[in-house]
Design an enzyme around this catalytic site. Structure first.
Site, mmCIF file in Angstrom:
data_model
loop_
_atom_site.group_PDB
_atom_site.id
_atom_site.type_symbol
_atom_site.label_atom_id
_atom_site.label_comp_id
_atom_site.label_asym_id
_atom_site.label_seq_id
_atom_site.Cartn_x
_atom_site.Cartn_y
_atom_site.Cartn_z
ATOM 1 N N TYR A 133 -121.935 21.000 -117.093
ATOM 2 C CA TYR A 133 -121.249 22.182 -116.571
ATOM 3 C C TYR A 133 -120.214 22.686 -117.578
ATOM 4 C CZ TYR A 133 -118.164 24.818 -113.398
ATOM 5 O OH TYR A 133 -117.400 25.782 -112.798
ATOM 6 N N LYS A 177 -120.160 26.141 -119.739
ATOM 7 C CA LYS A 177 -119.061 27.106 -119.608
ATOM 8 C C LYS A 177 -118.433 27.409 -120.969
ATOM 9 C CE LYS A 177 -119.039 28.176 -115.233
ATOM 10 N NZ LYS A 177 -119.283 29.559 -114.806
ATOM 11 N N ILE A 206 -110.893 25.463 -106.824
ATOM 12 C CA ILE A 206 -110.509 26.519 -105.879
ATOM 13 C C ILE A 206 -110.577 25.959 -104.458
ATOM 14 C CG2 ILE A 206 -111.042 28.819 -105.019
ATOM 15 C CD1 ILE A 206 -110.267 28.927 -107.916
HETATM 16 N N1 SER Z 1 -114.413 23.338 -109.275
HETATM 17 C C1 SER Z 1 -115.255 23.093 -110.408
HETATM 18 C C2 SER Z 1 -115.902 21.761 -110.332
HETATM 19 O O1 SER Z 1 -115.262 20.847 -109.870
HETATM 20 C C3 SER Z 1 -114.449 23.187 -111.683
HETATM 21 O O2 SER Z 1 -114.569 24.446 -112.211
HETATM 22 O O3 SER Z 1 -116.997 21.617 -110.746
#
Ligand code: SER
Length: 272
Positions: free
Chosen positions: A102, A106, A132
């Site tokens: 991930y 990004k 978030i």
């Molecule tokens: N909230 C995301 C995650 O934990 C981080 O960008 O994968």
């Protein structure tokens, strides 16, 4: 005139001709590309995560140029940092050696955004979201999602087992602040923006133990326990504990409203 939350159509962002047809039909002036696979799920399906996160972005970038879409929003993440990045108040520019698929996708995406801006003049804007927290959206496969799940479990069962250790501090942000900040960035005059990769965005920083304490102030019988050796711990250990977002403050007046206490209160009131 879409109503709040109204969905017109659902397409696969990897299907470029369906995406093109959708954009030609509605002729949006702005696109917010939020489709992505998050960190924890990404580790289960690394190639799917890479495909969705990279090719979804490339499809939107190319079609934005082709169709003349004015503005694009694309979210990056604190996952772009890695074990050799400074942990505390992680700066905008530093060593970045993400080790989750991930985070790798990004960071590559950030470079593409800046490239499309510099080379083709595309007005693409981005922030590196921390975790978030929202009562409207269920947890969705992220490492920071314990801080969402904990509220659902606290209200339903009065207890929660954290997959992260008690002292793992991570940067977080309440949804209301995340939305307001995103819109502030999208509304900012172009000439004020100095970063076209992705802005650091801080908010709160807390540990599982700290959020559990805060929940206990409202739900005194809440019990917290911890499991060891969850793979998500390795991801969390490679991420910042807090973020320096001076550039966002200077360039587009970023200022979050919620702290741990007000967020916890609001989450519990709304989830009830
Ligand atoms: N909230 C995301 C995650 O934990 C981080 O960008 O994968």
């Amino acid at each position: 005139n879409p109503k709040d939350g109204e969905i017109f159509e659902t397409i696969n962002v990897l299907d470029k001709s369906a995406l093109k047809a959708l954009l030609e039909k509605y002729k949006p002036t702005q696109v917010y590309l939020l489709a992505a696979m998050l960190s924890a799920t990404g580790e289960q399906y690394p190639m799917k995560a890479w495909d969705l996160n990279m090719n979804g972005l490339l499809n939107v970038l190319d079609l934005a140029l082709e169709l003349g879409i004015k503005k694009i929003f694309w979210p990056s993440s604190i996952a772009v940092f890695g074990p050799h990045s400074p942990k505390k108040d992680t700066p905008q520019y530093c060593v970045m050696d993400p080790n989750s698929i991930y985070g790798i996708s990004k960071l590559a995406g950030e470079r593409l955004c800046e490239y499309y801006h510099n080379k083709y003049g595309l007005d693409i804007r981005s922030v590196r979201y921390p975790g978030i927290i929202s009562w409207k959206t269920a947890p969705g496969g992220g490492t920071t999602d314990y801080a969402v799940h904990i509220f659902f479990e606290a209200l339903k069962n009065g207890k929660y087992t954290s997959f992260l250790s008690a002292q793992t501090a991570l940067p977080m942000l309440y949804m209301e602040d995340a939305v307001a900040g995103t819109i502030a960035l999208m509304d900012a005059p172009e000439e004020q923006l100095t970063i076209r990769s992705s802005y650091n965005l801080g908010g709160l920083s807390f540990t599982p133990a700290e959020i559990a304490e805060e929940i206990k102030k409202i739900l005194p019988n809440f019990e917290m326990s911890y499991v060891e050796n969850d793979p998500r711990q390795t991801i969390a250990d490679s991420w910042p504990a807090s973020i320096d977002d001076t550039s966002a403050q200077k360039d587009w007046n970023w200022k979050p409203k919620f702290d741990l206490q007000t967020m916890t209160k609001d989450m519990i009131e709304n989830l009830k």
